[in-house]
Design a protein around this motif. Sequence first.
Motif, PDB file in Angstrom:
ATOM      1  N   GLU A 431       0.945  -1.204   0.056  1.00 29.36           N
ATOM      2  CA  GLU A 431       0.145   0.124   0.102  1.00 29.36           C
ATOM      3  C   GLU A 431       0.761   1.248   0.063  1.00 29.36           C
ATOM      4  O   GLU A 431       1.738   1.618   0.769  1.00 29.36           O
ATOM      5  N   GLU A 433       0.944   5.536   0.046  1.00 31.47           N
ATOM      6  CA  GLU A 433      -0.003   6.564   0.371  1.00 31.47           C
ATOM      7  C   GLU A 433       0.694   7.876  -0.241  1.00 31.47           C
ATOM      8  O   GLU A 433       1.828   8.102  -0.044  1.00 31.47           O
ATOM      9  N   THR A 435       0.472  12.126  -0.180  1.00 28.57           N
ATOM     10  CA  THR A 435      -0.149  13.617   0.842  1.00 28.57           C
ATOM     11  C   THR A 435       0.482  14.780   0.368  1.00 28.57           C
ATOM     12  O   THR A 435       1.865  14.592  -0.021  1.00 28.57           O
ATOM     13  N   SER A 443      -3.920   8.090   8.542  1.00 26.41           N
ATOM     14  CA  SER A 443      -5.341   7.403   7.920  1.00 26.41           C
ATOM     15  C   SER A 443      -6.393   7.513   8.878  1.00 26.41           C
ATOM     16  O   SER A 443      -7.153   6.464   8.682  1.00 26.41           O
ATOM     17  N   ARG A 468      -4.016  11.595   4.789  1.00 28.03           N
ATOM     18  CA  ARG A 468      -3.568  11.273   3.209  1.00 28.03           C
ATOM     19  C   ARG A 468      -4.565  11.650   2.444  1.00 28.03           C
ATOM     20  O   ARG A 468      -5.799  11.627   2.614  1.00 28.03           O
ATOM     21  N   VAL A 471      -4.571   6.534  -1.940  1.00 34.32           N
ATOM     22  CA  VAL A 471      -3.693   5.231  -1.613  1.00 34.32           C
ATOM     23  C   VAL A 471      -3.926   4.386  -2.799  1.00 34.32           C
ATOM     24  O   VAL A 471      -4.804   4.406  -3.590  1.00 34.32           O
TER      25      VAL A 471
END
Length: 815
Positions: A431, A433, A435, A443, A468, A471
């Motif tokens: 995963e 993320e 931002t 999260s 964030r 994803v």
Amino acid sequence: MRMTLLALASVLAYLAAASIELPPAPTAAQEPTPVEDAACTLHGVLVDELGDPVSGATIAVQGWQSNSDRARQFGVPKSWQNPTPVTSGEDGRFSVSFVPPRAYQFTLDTTKAGYGGISWRWSQVAPGADLDLGTTVIEREGVLVGYIVDGQGALLVEGWRVSAFSNWGAGAGDRSTLGAHSTVDPDTGAFRIEGLPPGKLRVSASSGSVRIPDTSVTTKPGEETSVELRYTGPDPRRKLVVSISTRPFYPFRPDAGTVHAIAADGTRTALVQEPGRANDWYVPDIAPGTYRVEIRDPRFVDWTQEVRPGQAAQARLEGNAALRVSVVDDATGAVVPSFALDVAYRDVNFSPSVFRVREADASAPPGDLYRGIVPGDLTIEVLADGWPKATVAVDALAPHETRDVEVRLMGATSLRGRVVDASGAPLAGVEVEVTRGDVPGHSSESGGVRSMSGSFAGKAGPIKIPPRDAVAVTAADGTFTFEGLGAGPHTLFAPLGLFAAASAHADLPTVAPVELIAPPWVAVSVHMLVPDDQDVNELSLSPSFRVPGEFAPLRVALRDFGWQLWRPNSEGVFPAERLPAGKHPFFVNRATTDRFGSGYNGVMRVELDFSTPGRITLDLRERFPVRTVVYAHLPTEGRPMLLFHLVAADGAAQQFDTDYAASERGVRNMTDIAPGTYTLRLTGPALEWSSPTPFVVARGARNEHQLEVPVIGRTVRVLDAEGAPRANALVAYWSDPGRRACAETDASGELKLVLLEGPLSMALLPPVDPADERVQAARRLGNPPPVDPEVLEAAVAGATTAFQAGEGTLELRLR
């Protein structure tokens, strides 16, 4: 719970395996996206003390806007009405449904005549949620009746409001008892509060700017309890208070020394923040009359008003800077008329630090001029339909300045990249993320900017962690793609387990793929051996260290804003996790459930060796802590700040606060401690004492120990040479000159001391500057003002007396 033989056999079989394979990097489970217009349901059952259903109780839900971060993230409904209250049925069951706005928080209160009320609180309720509140016992009410008197015993009636609350509150999603309020009957001079829960309550009273501190009262079910509240503070007719608001930038406060009361003869008196009242600035004792209060903070528009002591005054401050903001389409140059505008403050020590100054459906102010801005280092954030969020830095906005700011909205862009391990091999199923900005996002479902203390990019201080933005999950070749991002700096973050992660920065728009390289790690699992009376499945491990790397200080907060816990698998073995090679300290935690919910409490600290991959054995069978209870009779008046230290034979000490859970055996203190022989050491201001006889903590025994502690609690009234009370005076006191402490007398010249029997010496200290920020911070916490150690050491006793048990107040005259 004792581990069964079958479970033990499973663990042994697992240990017999030839090797451990580290599973692929976990992909965090994604919660289903709530359907915004889906109704939630809250339901439960009410019963009395005998377990019989309680029918006819009123169940009311109230909702109101949560913090400003949530409001910006989810939007605020134009209209909201609390759901229509319902009543419990003949079987005691109730159910209430409504569509919860995502930016709202909620309470559910149950009330019925003759019973104490129960309340639940949630910081948020997801649309479509089904919350079963279970079976709740509501008890017969306690009734509180009483009077308010002054220091001479005269009734106080006009304007007084009395409040009673339970001594404990509820965490989010948990339940607590309801409090209640009452005013004083002007005819009888008495107050009466019904519908209270039985048990310990905190009772307080206020009238205008004066307040009677909390008094502990215990009510009984179905009975009336009488209480007399006594106000002994300063004369309210001599107390001058101004309540200051700075909305929408509400965390800002005027600087010390910028708020003054000016008398008719021109005498200026500085107002300071009242302890425990963040918005109130006051002078506790000032001559009656009319004063011109001035606020002359360079960041705000000047404020002036005539104020009299004893009367409430409100000051609404506005920033004196302004922003003229124009928003245009970068591609066409056309003006964008509809947008939401936020102002974010950088390098501040409060949270939230982002404030909405215009909603998307609001009209622009005349000339696009947004007034009332507090000067400082700002970032303008614009959100408009059809464009990603755009930001513009506004550096060093000065007092009284008007700054022109142009915000250009740019179309969405994409970001490509891949995740590889230290050898360059791709990592699939990871995963990733993204931002906006330089800090990886969190999260948490509640959203909003989170604040934590730490260091980032070589700078220590508060760190603002935004939610964030998106994803993605890596493909078989380790690649990922994000679409619809805005221009500007972005941070990529890929968690690779509890304690490992990869990160990178990207400045958009860019066509070059971004590579996230996982750090070198060693994968280790842990077989923990514990005593027979401890179930390993009730334990967890958490780090007491920071993994090396630029983003390490944020590692925990980025995921769920709480420590990650390493839990055992079904065989009772902690599965393999990635960590840098070396020895790392961890806490062993035990599962616990109390009135505040379920969680884990740390019971001991251990060191794990991640030198080589595989499995390590952590044998805690001999040193695993056992629950130990120590009873000691201590004076509870004034709740002295005393610390218990259990000192082992090797000198190692474990410290814990007194919790003042009083019983017939004394104050109860509980802790988890390894088996062994210990001595109790008690410390406090000007106090140190050790038990003459050690005691033994043994596994399998009932470890309850009764200790006689020879400390004395007395109220001391400090007088001047003429016998008048020295109100609000700063004094030093000691029995042993090597252990000196300071305290501040109250408005009656009194203070409460807890010491060993013996000589008590006291000296008057120089007064402190009430405008000093350190002094204000100490008073807000209920502590005495800070005193230079050299000043404390040089203090010469102005009076000495025998401190010993006795009735009444002990008096000292200080020269």
